[in-house]
Each structure stands twice: as structure tokens, then as C-alpha cells.
Design a protein around this motif. Structure first.
Motif, PDB file in Angstrom:
ATOM      1  N   THR A 282       1.634   5.408  -0.259  1.00  0.00           N
ATOM      2  CA  THR A 282       1.165   6.784  -0.092  1.00  0.00           C
ATOM      3  C   THR A 282       1.960   7.660  -1.044  1.00  0.00           C
ATOM      4  N   TYR A 283       1.246   8.421  -1.875  1.00  0.00           N
ATOM      5  CA  TYR A 283       1.893   9.247  -2.894  1.00  0.00           C
ATOM      6  C   TYR A 283       1.911  10.711  -2.460  1.00  0.00           C
ATOM      7  N   TYR A 284       3.050  11.353  -2.698  1.00  0.00           N
ATOM      8  CA  TYR A 284       3.198  12.783  -2.445  1.00  0.00           C
ATOM      9  C   TYR A 284       3.731  13.430  -3.717  1.00  0.00           C
TER      10      TYR A 284
ATOM     11  N   GLU B 235       0.852  -1.195   0.000  1.00  0.00           N
ATOM     12  CA  GLU B 235       0.000   0.000   0.000  1.00  0.00           C
ATOM     13  C   GLU B 235       0.882   1.238   0.000  1.00  0.00           C
TER      14      GLU B 235
END
Length: 202
Positions: free
Chosen positions: A188-190, A186
């Protein structure tokens, strides 16, 4: 290479920008072993900085400088709540690593069951990916703790990156990229739409 990732929600972006500029002007000259920094502000107000050093020891020496402590005491006031630090002692550069020419940078964070295999897959797919995605200038994969990772990808522009996301993946490359995706878990994109890209002055 050693990367320290600094991350937090910003309450005063203008003041933070001034603090970052002051670090470059006043503190960088004394930061022995410093290689450069990629940083920026995401749409949700999250600030991310990836500071690169020759080694973990060099990063520790920089953190121990009195002037660094004084600078951080002021800088942390620009944040709303706690700031997290991720120390990444294992760093792999792929397709040449990061680039100060990037117009868009995407940072991906997550936990993997096999960081070593992720690195192997990147080494195997790097040349083909470069042919397929000329919009990608390079990237880094940094790991920390038991299973944490931070992958940073440098693109020529956001428009090119979004357009190339739609391309068809060749049959021989698809299973390798699918395996890498599974290992990333999983994510998390920034997105740094206006990244600041600094390399140490020689």
C-alpha cells in the motif's frame, strides 16, 4: 532507532496542523530521546506521521508524559474514526536514512515473509541504487509484529522521482530488486506531496 507510525483519516486538517505545530513548540523540548518526525497528508485524507526515537524506552517515556496525553486528547479529535499506531522496534537506515531536504516522501506498508532478507538486499543494492537514482536521498525500513513493515523513501522532488521510475535497470541489479519486490508482497503506497520534515533541536 525506534519508529512509531501514526495513521488515520483526517476530519480537520487545519486544526491538526496547529496541533502538530504546538507539539514542536511546546512538547518537543521535554521529549528525551526524540530524534525527529516525518509527516504529511495524502490525497485521500490519510495522515501519516513517523516519529523517530533513540529507543523504544524513550518513546514509552514520551507517551507517559502527562502533557503528551493532554496533547493527544485534543489532537485525536482532528481525525474521523480510529487512529492506528505501529510500533517498529527494528529500523534500518539505507543511503544515509531520511533527509529533511526531501521534497517528496513515499511511504510503503505491507507484510513480508522475510524482513531480514529485505535488509540484506537493501545493503547490497544501496550503492548501486544511489548511482542509478540520484533523486533518492535515502530511506528507512521499519518492521513491527510478526511480518509487518513500513518503508519510507525520501526523494529530492516528486517530478524527479516520477521521471527516474522509467529508467532501465542494469542486468546485474535487476534480480536483486525483483527479489526485494517479491518479499514486499502486496504494497500500500502513501504519497506525501508536501511532507513536513523535522529533526530534533540540539
Amino acid at each position: 532507532m525506534f519508529i512509531q507510525v501514526i495513521q488515520g483519516k483526517v476530519s480537520d486538517a487545519d486544526r491538526l496542523s496547529r496541533c502538530m505545530d504546538r507539539w514542536t513548540a511546546e512538547l518537543e523540548p521535554g521529549a528525551v530521546g526524540y530524534l525527529g518526525t516525518t509527516y504529511g497528508l495524502c490525497d485521500d485524507g490519510t495522515f501519516i506521521a513517523l516519529a523517530r526515537f533513540e529507543s523504544e524506552e524513550a518513546a514509552r517515556r514520551n507517551s507517559a508524559r502527562p502533557e503528551q496525553g493532554a496533547w493527544w486528547a485534543e489532537t485525536e479529535q482532528c481525525f474521523d474514526g480510529p487512529v492506528t499506531f505501529m510500533d517498529c522496534p527494528e529500523v534500518t537506515q539505507w543511503m544515509g536514512g531520511g533527509s529533511d531536504e526531501a521534497g517528496f516522501v513515499q511511504v510503503m506498508e505491507g507484510h513480508t515473509t522475510d524482513g531480514r532478507r529485505m535488509r540484506e538486499l537493501q545493503a547490497q543494492t544501496g550503492d548501486r541504487l544511489h548511482e542509478l537514482r540520484p533523486d533518492i536521498l535515502g530511506g528507512t525500513l521499519a518492521t513491527y509484529g510478526a511480518d509487518g513493515y513500513v518503508e519510507t523513501v525520501y526523494f529530492r522532488s516528486e517530478a524527479e522521482a516520477r521521471e527516474h521510475e522509467k529508467i532501465e535497470i542494469p542486468d546485474d541489479l535487476r534480480p536483486l530488486l525483483e527479489e526485494e519486490s517479491r518479499l514486499m508482497g502486496e504494497v500500500t503506497y502513501y504519497d506525501l506531496h508536501e511532507p513536513m520534515l523535522l529533526s530534533a533541536r540540539k
